[in-house]
Design a protein around this motif. Structure first.
Motif, PDB file in Angstrom:
ATOM      1  N   TYR A  48       0.850  -1.194   0.000  1.00 14.78           N
ATOM      2  CA  TYR A  48       0.000   0.000   0.000  1.00 14.78           C
ATOM      3  C   TYR A  48       0.876   1.232   0.000  1.00 14.78           C
ATOM      4  O   TYR A  48       1.900   1.277   0.681  1.00 14.78           O
ATOM      5  CB  TYR A  48      -0.904   0.017   1.239  1.00 14.78           C
ATOM      6  CG  TYR A  48      -1.949  -1.061   1.220  1.00 14.78           C
ATOM      7  CD1 TYR A  48      -3.216  -0.802   0.711  1.00 14.78           C
ATOM      8  CD2 TYR A  48      -1.672  -2.337   1.689  1.00 14.78           C
ATOM      9  CE1 TYR A  48      -4.184  -1.797   0.682  1.00 14.78           C
ATOM     10  CE2 TYR A  48      -2.627  -3.336   1.661  1.00 14.78           C
ATOM     11  CZ  TYR A  48      -3.887  -3.059   1.157  1.00 14.78           C
ATOM     12  OH  TYR A  48      -4.834  -4.042   1.119  1.00 14.78           O
ATOM     13  N   GLU A  49       0.436   2.253  -0.719  1.00 15.45           N
ATOM     14  CA  GLU A  49       1.174   3.512  -0.780  1.00 15.45           C
ATOM     15  C   GLU A  49       0.373   4.596  -0.078  1.00 15.45           C
ATOM     16  O   GLU A  49      -0.855   4.676  -0.225  1.00 15.45           O
ATOM     17  CB  GLU A  49       1.435   3.902  -2.235  1.00 15.45           C
ATOM     18  CG  GLU A  49       2.358   5.099  -2.350  1.00 15.45           C
ATOM     19  CD  GLU A  49       2.803   5.344  -3.783  1.00 15.45           C
ATOM     20  OE1 GLU A  49       4.018   5.514  -3.988  1.00 15.45           O
ATOM     21  OE2 GLU A  49       1.940   5.369  -4.675  1.00 15.45           O
ATOM     22  N   THR A  50       1.088   5.410   0.679  1.00 17.79           N
ATOM     23  CA  THR A  50       0.455   6.517   1.374  1.00 17.79           C
ATOM     24  C   THR A  50       1.448   7.655   1.530  1.00 17.79           C
ATOM     25  O   THR A  50       2.657   7.443   1.536  1.00 17.79           O
ATOM     26  CB  THR A  50      -0.072   6.083   2.761  1.00 17.79           C
ATOM     27  OG1 THR A  50      -0.840   7.138   3.317  1.00 17.79           O
ATOM     28  CG2 THR A  50       1.041   5.744   3.705  1.00 17.79           C
ATOM     29  N   ARG A 129      -3.808   5.017   9.740  1.00 17.04           N
ATOM     30  CA  ARG A 129      -4.516   4.295   8.678  1.00 17.04           C
ATOM     31  C   ARG A 129      -3.537   3.463   7.842  1.00 17.04           C
ATOM     32  O   ARG A 129      -3.849   2.354   7.421  1.00 17.04           O
ATOM     33  CB  ARG A 129      -5.277   5.300   7.801  1.00 17.04           C
ATOM     34  CG  ARG A 129      -6.153   4.677   6.747  1.00 17.04           C
ATOM     35  CD  ARG A 129      -7.050   5.708   6.072  1.00 17.04           C
ATOM     36  NE  ARG A 129      -7.885   6.424   7.023  1.00 17.04           N
ATOM     37  CZ  ARG A 129      -9.012   5.942   7.577  1.00 17.04           C
ATOM     38  NH1 ARG A 129      -9.429   4.743   7.233  1.00 17.04           N
ATOM     39  NH2 ARG A 129      -9.698   6.664   8.432  1.00 17.04           N
ATOM     40  N   PRO A 163      -5.123   9.119   2.576  1.00 10.12           N
ATOM     41  CA  PRO A 163      -5.573   7.955   1.806  1.00 10.12           C
ATOM     42  C   PRO A 163      -4.481   6.885   1.745  1.00 10.12           C
ATOM     43  O   PRO A 163      -3.295   7.195   1.704  1.00 10.12           O
ATOM     44  CB  PRO A 163      -5.857   8.530   0.412  1.00 10.12           C
ATOM     45  CG  PRO A 163      -5.094   9.803   0.337  1.00 10.12           C
ATOM     46  CD  PRO A 163      -4.920  10.307   1.745  1.00 10.12           C
ATOM     47  N   VAL A 164      -4.903   5.644   1.771  1.00  8.22           N
ATOM     48  CA  VAL A 164      -4.015   4.495   1.670  1.00  8.22           C
ATOM     49  C   VAL A 164      -4.493   3.710   0.450  1.00  8.22           C
ATOM     50  O   VAL A 164      -5.619   3.229   0.432  1.00  8.22           O
ATOM     51  CB  VAL A 164      -4.067   3.624   2.942  1.00  8.22           C
ATOM     52  CG1 VAL A 164      -3.181   2.404   2.802  1.00  8.22           C
ATOM     53  CG2 VAL A 164      -3.669   4.454   4.164  1.00  8.22           C
ATOM     54  N   ARG A 165      -3.626   3.619  -0.555  1.00 12.98           N
ATOM     55  CA  ARG A 165      -4.030   3.015  -1.821  1.00 12.98           C
ATOM     56  C   ARG A 165      -3.228   1.751  -2.112  1.00 12.98           C
ATOM     57  O   ARG A 165      -2.011   1.733  -1.896  1.00 12.98           O
ATOM     58  CB  ARG A 165      -3.788   4.005  -2.960  1.00 12.98           C
ATOM     59  CG  ARG A 165      -4.623   5.263  -2.856  1.00 12.98           C
ATOM     60  CD  ARG A 165      -4.350   6.211  -4.025  1.00 12.98           C
ATOM     61  NE  ARG A 165      -5.151   7.414  -3.896  1.00 12.98           N
ATOM     62  CZ  ARG A 165      -4.732   8.529  -3.298  1.00 12.98           C
ATOM     63  NH1 ARG A 165      -3.524   8.590  -2.789  1.00 12.98           N
ATOM     64  NH2 ARG A 165      -5.525   9.575  -3.214  1.00 12.98           N
ATOM     65  N   PRO A 166      -3.902   0.719  -2.639  1.00 14.37           N
ATOM     66  CA  PRO A 166      -3.137  -0.448  -3.092  1.00 14.37           C
ATOM     67  C   PRO A 166      -2.115   0.007  -4.127  1.00 14.37           C
ATOM     68  O   PRO A 166      -2.418   0.826  -4.997  1.00 14.37           O
ATOM     69  CB  PRO A 166      -4.191  -1.358  -3.727  1.00 14.37           C
ATOM     70  CG  PRO A 166      -5.482  -0.917  -3.108  1.00 14.37           C
ATOM     71  CD  PRO A 166      -5.343   0.554  -2.842  1.00 14.37           C
ATOM     72  N   TRP A 167      -0.913  -0.517  -4.002  1.00 12.37           N
ATOM     73  CA  TRP A 167       0.157  -0.124  -4.909  1.00 12.37           C
ATOM     74  C   TRP A 167       0.091  -0.999  -6.152  1.00 12.37           C
ATOM     75  O   TRP A 167       0.113  -2.222  -6.050  1.00 12.37           O
ATOM     76  CB  TRP A 167       1.501  -0.255  -4.210  1.00 12.37           C
ATOM     77  CG  TRP A 167       2.627   0.360  -4.963  1.00 12.37           C
ATOM     78  CD1 TRP A 167       2.774   1.673  -5.299  1.00 12.37           C
ATOM     79  CD2 TRP A 167       3.781  -0.300  -5.493  1.00 12.37           C
ATOM     80  NE1 TRP A 167       3.944   1.868  -5.979  1.00 12.37           N
ATOM     81  CE2 TRP A 167       4.586   0.681  -6.115  1.00 12.37           C
ATOM     82  CE3 TRP A 167       4.201  -1.608  -5.477  1.00 12.37           C
ATOM     83  CZ2 TRP A 167       5.779   0.376  -6.730  1.00 12.37           C
ATOM     84  CZ3 TRP A 167       5.412  -1.916  -6.087  1.00 12.37           C
ATOM     85  CH2 TRP A 167       6.181  -0.924  -6.704  1.00 12.37           C
ATOM     86  N   PRO A 168       0.046  -0.378  -7.321  1.00  8.68           N
ATOM     87  CA  PRO A 168      -0.124  -1.158  -8.542  1.00  8.68           C
ATOM     88  C   PRO A 168       1.142  -1.830  -9.049  1.00  8.68           C
ATOM     89  O   PRO A 168       1.090  -2.616  -9.976  1.00  8.68           O
ATOM     90  CB  PRO A 168      -0.603  -0.113  -9.566  1.00  8.68           C
ATOM     91  CG  PRO A 168      -0.016   1.167  -9.082  1.00  8.68           C
ATOM     92  CD  PRO A 168       0.005   1.054  -7.562  1.00  8.68           C
TER      93      PRO A 168
END
Length: 173
Positions: A48-50, A129, A163-168
């Motif tokens: 995850y990227e934040t 988060r 925001p915490v986003r799945p890293w592609p």
């Protein structure tokens, strides 16, 4: 203080983080190192990227949660985590500063430890988060031994707005 070797393994939860260099490769190397020194990795979240938390004027972090079946006492696990950080070139310059690798112990079984060198459960987990999202992926029903809330409930009440986003990118699994 703990004495003697544990009589059975403990399930510990770790959070890996990196915001310098090849972040995904550093996390992959840390997983390999911890599998050798800390115990069996029985579950791992995606990456995850934040944005950086605490000190915001730095590169974004990649984070990943691990569940590790370990025979190590908490103090020994801390030493293994710090050795992995050192192997990745970690330099402790400023609190919440940029780093090649950060390894936090979130939980060590249901133990509660407060010492000058180690606090378990991680004291800032409920307000982060970036730690709760990957942890919820692998342990959503895990209950905080002091607060009595599950990881899912902690995440629902988390005040952190980042925001915490799945890293592609490549997971390096």
């Amino acid at each position: 203080m703990s004495f003697g070797a544990p009589t059975s393994p403990t399930l510990a939860y770790l959070l890996l983080g990196s915001n310098l260099g090849n972040r995904a490769a550093l996390l992959a190397a840390a997983r390999q190192e911890l599998a050798t020194t800390a115990g069996d990795i029985v579950a791992q979240s995606g990456l995850y990227e934040t944005a950086a938390w605490g000190r915001e004027n730095q590169p974004a972090f990649l984070n990943q949660a691990l569940a590790v079946r370990t025979w190590l006492r908490p103090e020994e696990l801390l030493a293994a985590c710090q050795a992995a950080e050192q192997q990745a070139g970690r330099r402790r310059v400023e609190q919440w500063g940029s780093r090649t690798l950060d390894v936090d112990i979130l939980f060590h079984g249901r133990q509660v430890i407060e010492s000058p060198d180690l606090t378990i459960p991680h004291p800032r987990l409920p307000e982060r988060r970036f730690a709760l999202v990957p942890l919820a992926e692998i342990a959503k029903a895990l209950r905080h031994p002091q607060l009595g809330l599950t990881v899912t409930e902690l995440l629902a009440h988390c005040p952190d707005p980042l925001p915490v986003r799945p890293w592609p990118g490549e997971l390096g699994a």
